[in-house]
Design an enzyme around this catalytic site. Structure first.
Site, PDB file in Angstrom:
ATOM      1  N   TRP A  66     -31.651  -0.685  20.226  1.00  0.00           N
ATOM      2  CA  TRP A  66     -31.174  -1.458  19.083  1.00  0.00           C
ATOM      3  C   TRP A  66     -29.681  -1.718  19.294  1.00  0.00           C
ATOM      4  O   TRP A  66     -28.917  -0.768  19.548  1.00  0.00           O
ATOM      5  CB  TRP A  66     -31.419  -0.662  17.809  1.00  0.00           C
ATOM      6  CG  TRP A  66     -31.047  -1.353  16.548  1.00  0.00           C
ATOM      7  CD1 TRP A  66     -31.391  -2.606  16.162  1.00  0.00           C
ATOM      8  CD2 TRP A  66     -30.259  -0.793  15.486  1.00  0.00           C
ATOM      9  NE1 TRP A  66     -30.858  -2.879  14.912  1.00  0.00           N
ATOM     10  CE2 TRP A  66     -30.173  -1.786  14.492  1.00  0.00           C
ATOM     11  CE3 TRP A  66     -29.638   0.434  15.285  1.00  0.00           C
ATOM     12  CZ2 TRP A  66     -29.471  -1.578  13.304  1.00  0.00           C
ATOM     13  CZ3 TRP A  66     -28.947   0.644  14.111  1.00  0.00           C
ATOM     14  CH2 TRP A  66     -28.867  -0.358  13.138  1.00  0.00           C
TER      15      TRP A  66
ATOM     16  N   ASP B 136     -33.458   9.103  16.111  1.00  0.00           N
ATOM     17  CA  ASP B 136     -33.419   7.980  15.170  1.00  0.00           C
ATOM     18  C   ASP B 136     -34.849   7.660  14.747  1.00  0.00           C
ATOM     19  O   ASP B 136     -35.618   7.081  15.505  1.00  0.00           O
ATOM     20  CB  ASP B 136     -32.759   6.785  15.854  1.00  0.00           C
ATOM     21  CG  ASP B 136     -32.584   5.589  14.920  1.00  0.00           C
ATOM     22  OD1 ASP B 136     -32.907   5.717  13.717  1.00  0.00           O
ATOM     23  OD2 ASP B 136     -32.132   4.530  15.392  1.00  0.00           O
TER      24      ASP B 136
ATOM     25  N   LYS C  59     -37.682   0.355   5.924  1.00  0.00           N
ATOM     26  CA  LYS C  59     -38.936  -0.262   6.363  1.00  0.00           C
ATOM     27  C   LYS C  59     -40.141   0.362   5.682  1.00  0.00           C
ATOM     28  O   LYS C  59     -40.989  -0.335   5.130  1.00  0.00           O
ATOM     29  CB  LYS C  59     -39.084  -0.144   7.882  1.00  0.00           C
ATOM     30  CG  LYS C  59     -38.289  -1.156   8.667  1.00  0.00           C
ATOM     31  CD  LYS C  59     -36.820  -0.822   8.698  1.00  0.00           C
ATOM     32  CE  LYS C  59     -36.009  -1.789   9.569  1.00  0.00           C
ATOM     33  NZ  LYS C  59     -34.590  -1.402   9.593  1.00  0.00           N
TER      34      LYS C  59
END
Length: 392
Positions: free
Chosen positions: A128, A208, A243
């Protein structure tokens, strides 16, 4: 002087959004934005969140500050889902704090790493973009290794090599599940090996976990994090609810620290609180309070888990449909079926990316990363045909 500031490049994703929005074609396809979409192309508010928000409006009696640690009821309610229900605090060795989204959690984790004397972060490539961006802003060196092999599996040899070259003062940043941008995750057997490699190398793991529940399921997606934590003496875990609770705008996340001795937690977390105070002072309350209310109510929790499972299943169906197309033009879509989460990368050339936009009205990142949930029954055939056309 302010006029000495250098012009910064425009954010590529924001530019992509503008390009898509300005395209007049009715059948254009947006595969760039990283949000979940239903089969009808909507990004709805979860029903469980709606119910919790109604309760919050009716019952919340103050908007006073909570402190830099945020809503600790929210932080603690998440822990059984992340760390397991048996002993989510691992004998008092884990404590957390609320952050503004997963990005805030990562910023805080990396700032703590810097403050603790770490100099370098080992990061898989591609990752990312904000991972490396935050490291650069904090003055942390990044040491990259290839995340994915040519056959579409993880490149374990590259990871072994990176950890074999680890030095004192190194940390490693790993995606817990649903790798962004590739969708290529470590298997459970690979996580078993990774846990041992991290322990032997003595690097600090930063895990993460931004998409729990959107890969294989809530429990399945936590395997890697739990396996590493069971092996190592200390770690940081960055978590996002944006999310899996659909709270993108509300920026809901948490940072957890695991230490060797529970007596060290007060000192470690005091640094997290001080860094948060200097960055955003207090995290936003509304989204975290809604999550806390969902997780405090058995019926709302069950409803939320059903909604997450529905999201997961829809993305698995899209992946299966792409995989069924097999060799399409010059690319093979088959590996997408075994990948996880919201994203995958298709090996387009820069020219093919532009042709997908100009000729077919299909928009995605220049890297070839597609947001899987942007594909629906109404547009997936058009997408597959476009891929065949530009890559033939």
């Amino acid at each position: 002087m302010l006029n000495d500031l250098k012009q910064q490049p425009a954010d590529a994703l924001l530019a992509l959004i503008k390009l898509h929005n300005s395209d007049p074609r009715a059948d254009k396809i947006d595969l760039g934005v990283g949000v979940y979409r239903t089969g009808q192309g909507d990004t709805p508010v979860f029903a469980a969140i709606k119910a919790a928000e109604a309760k919050l409006v009716a019952e919340q009696d103050s908007k006073a500050y909570l402190g830099p640690e945020g809503d600790m009821g929210f932080v603690e309610a998440l822990m059984p889902y992340i760390f397991g229900k048996q002993d989510p605090a691992m004998g008092g060795r884990i404590e957390g704090m609320q952050t503004p989204g997963g990005t805030g959690s990562l910023r805080l984790a990396l700032a703590m790493v810097k403050r603790a004397g770490y100099n370098r972060v080992i990061v898989g490539k591609p990752s990312w973009p904000n991972h490396n961006q935050i490291c650069a802003d904090l003055g942390l060196e990044v040491f990259e290794f290839n995340h994915a092999a040519a056959d579409g599996s993880t490149d374990m040899d590259a990871l072994r090599g990176a950890l074999g070259q680890a030095q004192a003062g190194d940390a490693i940043l790993l995606h817990g599940c649903c790798h962004n941008p590739t969708g290529i995750d470590y298997t459970n057997a690979e996580w078993d090996e990774i846990a041992g490699l991290i322990l032997d190398s003595k690097v600090l793991p930063i895990l993460d976990l931004a998409y729990q529940g959107l890969g294989q399921g809530m429990e399945e997606d936590a395997y890697g994090v739990r396996r590493v934590l069971a092996a190592v003496p200390e770690a940081l875990v960055c978590y996002s609810c944006d999310k899996n609770f659909g709270l993108y705008r509300d920026r809901v996340g948490a940072l957890y620290a695991m230490v060797v001795d529970p007596a060290d937690l007060t000192r470690v977390m005091s640094n997290g609180h001080a860094l948060a105070r200097a960055n955003w002072s207090q995290p936003p309350d509304h989204g975290a309070a809604a999550v806390r209310l969902v997780l405090a109510d058995e019926a709302l929790t069950a409803q939320w888990l059903d909604e997450v499972a529905e999201m997961c299943e829809r993305m698995r169906q899209v992946r299966a449909a792409l995989a069924a197309a097999g060799k399409t033009g010059g690319v093979d879509l088959t590996p997408i079926g075994s990948q996880n989460g919201m994203f995958s990368i298709i090996p387009f050339t820069p020219e093919q990316v532009q042709e997908m936009r100009s000729k077919h009205g299909v928009y995605f990142a220049a890297s070839g990363r597609i947001a899987v949930a942007g594909l629906t029954a109404a547009n997936i055939d058009k997408f597959i045909a476009a891929v065949a056309d530009v890559t033939a």
